[in-house]
Design a protein around this motif. Sequence first.
Motif, short mmCIF file in Angstrom:
data_model
loop_
_atom_site.label_atom_id
_atom_site.label_comp_id
_atom_site.label_asym_id
_atom_site.label_seq_id
_atom_site.Cartn_x
_atom_site.Cartn_y
_atom_site.Cartn_z
N ALA A 107 0.83 -1.21 0.00
CA ALA A 107 0.00 0.00 0.00
C ALA A 107 0.86 1.26 0.00
O ALA A 107 0.51 2.27 -0.61
N THR A 108 1.99 1.19 0.68
CA THR A 108 2.86 2.37 0.77
C THR A 108 3.40 2.76 -0.60
O THR A 108 3.46 3.94 -0.96
N LEU A 109 3.79 1.75 -1.38
CA LEU A 109 4.31 2.04 -2.71
C LEU A 109 3.22 2.59 -3.62
O LEU A 109 3.40 3.58 -4.32
N LEU A 110 2.06 1.93 -3.59
CA LEU A 110 0.98 2.34 -4.49
C LEU A 110 0.42 3.71 -4.12
O LEU A 110 -0.08 4.43 -4.98
N SER A 111 0.52 4.07 -2.83
CA SER A 111 -0.02 5.36 -2.41
C SER A 111 0.66 6.53 -3.10
O SER A 111 0.10 7.62 -3.17
N HIS A 112 1.88 6.31 -3.60
CA HIS A 112 2.57 7.40 -4.30
C HIS A 112 1.90 7.74 -5.62
O HIS A 112 2.12 8.82 -6.16
N TYR A 113 1.10 6.81 -6.13
CA TYR A 113 0.49 7.02 -7.44
C TYR A 113 -0.98 7.35 -7.38
O TYR A 113 -1.68 7.32 -8.39
N LEU A 158 -7.19 12.23 -2.57
CA LEU A 158 -8.56 11.74 -2.53
C LEU A 158 -8.68 10.30 -3.00
O LEU A 158 -9.78 9.79 -3.16
N GLY A 159 -7.55 9.66 -3.24
CA GLY A 159 -7.58 8.25 -3.59
C GLY A 159 -7.72 7.95 -5.06
O GLY A 159 -7.85 6.79 -5.45
N ARG A 160 -7.69 8.98 -5.90
CA ARG A 160 -7.85 8.76 -7.34
C ARG A 160 -6.48 8.51 -7.97
O ARG A 160 -5.46 9.00 -7.50
N LEU A 161 -6.48 7.74 -9.03
CA LEU A 161 -5.24 7.45 -9.73
C LEU A 161 -4.71 8.71 -10.41
O LEU A 161 -5.47 9.49 -10.98
N MET A 162 -3.40 8.87 -10.36
CA MET A 162 -2.79 10.01 -11.04
C MET A 162 -2.62 9.72 -12.51
O MET A 162 -2.42 8.57 -12.92
N SER A 163 -2.64 10.79 -13.29
CA SER A 163 -2.45 10.60 -14.73
C SER A 163 -0.98 10.37 -15.03
O SER A 163 -0.11 10.58 -14.19
N ARG A 164 -0.72 9.99 -16.25
CA ARG A 164 0.66 9.68 -16.64
C ARG A 164 1.53 10.94 -16.66
O ARG A 164 2.74 10.87 -16.45
N GLU A 165 0.90 12.07 -16.88
CA GLU A 165 1.61 13.36 -16.82
C GLU A 165 2.18 13.58 -15.44
O GLU A 165 3.27 14.10 -15.27
N GLN A 166 1.40 13.21 -14.44
CA GLN A 166 1.81 13.46 -13.06
C GLN A 166 2.79 12.41 -12.55
O GLN A 166 3.72 12.73 -11.83
N ARG A 205 -0.03 1.42 -16.98
CA ARG A 205 -1.10 0.42 -17.04
C ARG A 205 -0.99 -0.55 -15.88
O ARG A 205 -1.98 -0.91 -15.24
N ARG A 206 0.25 -0.98 -15.59
CA ARG A 206 0.44 -1.95 -14.52
C ARG A 206 0.08 -1.35 -13.16
O ARG A 206 -0.52 -2.01 -12.31
N VAL A 207 0.48 -0.09 -12.95
CA VAL A 207 0.16 0.56 -11.69
C VAL A 207 -1.34 0.68 -11.52
O VAL A 207 -1.89 0.44 -10.45
N THR A 208 -2.01 1.04 -12.62
CA THR A 208 -3.47 1.13 -12.59
C THR A 208 -4.08 -0.20 -12.17
O THR A 208 -4.96 -0.26 -11.30
N LYS A 209 -3.59 -1.26 -12.79
CA LYS A 209 -4.12 -2.58 -12.47
C LYS A 209 -3.86 -2.94 -11.01
O LYS A 209 -4.74 -3.46 -10.32
N ALA A 210 -2.65 -2.62 -10.55
CA ALA A 210 -2.30 -2.93 -9.17
C ALA A 210 -3.17 -2.16 -8.18
O ALA A 210 -3.63 -2.72 -7.17
N PRO A 233 -10.51 3.46 -1.74
CA PRO A 233 -10.78 4.11 -3.02
C PRO A 233 -11.02 5.61 -2.89
O PRO A 233 -11.06 6.32 -3.89
N THR A 234 -11.19 6.10 -1.67
CA THR A 234 -11.54 7.51 -1.51
C THR A 234 -10.53 8.32 -0.73
O THR A 234 -10.73 9.50 -0.48
#
Lengths: 175, 115
Positions: free
Chosen positions: A126-132, A136-144, A153-158, A170-171
Amino acid sequence: MLASVYRNTAAKSLKSLVPKVGATSTASSHNLVTRRFKSDDAGEQEESRHHADSLLNIIANSINSQTSGSVANEQFRMARGNFHRGDIYKPSDLNDSKPTTYAPPPKPVDQLKILKLNPIVEYKNATLLSHYITPLGRLMSREQTGLSAKNQRRVTKAVRRARAMCIISPTAKLH
Amino acid sequence: MVFYELFCISRTRLVEANLKDLVKQTSMIVMNKGGVVRNLKPLGEKQLPYRIRKHQEYHVQGYQWLMQFDANPTVVNELNKRLKVDPRVLRHAVIRLGSKLENIVASAEKTGTRV
């Protein structure tokens, strides 16, 4: 070009920060004879935790949480010879002293590629994924995030997997 | 043989014997079908990021544990069937880590997660 220098140094500095994990075992065995004690295991665990923390710091520092600023682009646009119909300009834009072209913004470096991490295997982390994810818990875009398309894509899936498995909210960004 | 990982969230405050029984039962499902259980790892009791509703109850905390094993794909179906019905289990997911051990281990070492 200035841009390419910046690009290369950014990549190099990230690489040099990461200590090579596998290298020590074979290299040291030739030179040193080390005795293993039971207490070594505790030290190893701490070391690996410290290593993991330093990896996370690298990732955290290189994420641009706001979408890339358009300052450089604006300067490029206002440079001599780049005017278009309907543009707004300042008198100083017509000065000859400005250079004709500006360096494009530096190309983002994919941290996960350099660190050789597979985000799908790290769905539990969770710590690693929280960087992305945003606060508010939303996935960051590739620009960010600055990741390559494949890793994004893999991060999104994870992240979606972790949300489903009750590892990440999720929030909100909790870790 | 394919390398799988079962990530399971079970109820908190299970009697130790009960929890051990759950873990043992899931391991036996794999082993009876000719699989190999490689690793059983407790990840601790944690506050869940959101409320779960399972087996007609709401849950706010869960006990997470991990089982890594090699087995046939048919075993996965069996596991899912059993875990879905088990009242001690809140969430479960069987994830395929890969078919080559080298790839899995290399990645896991970096972040301190032990395979």
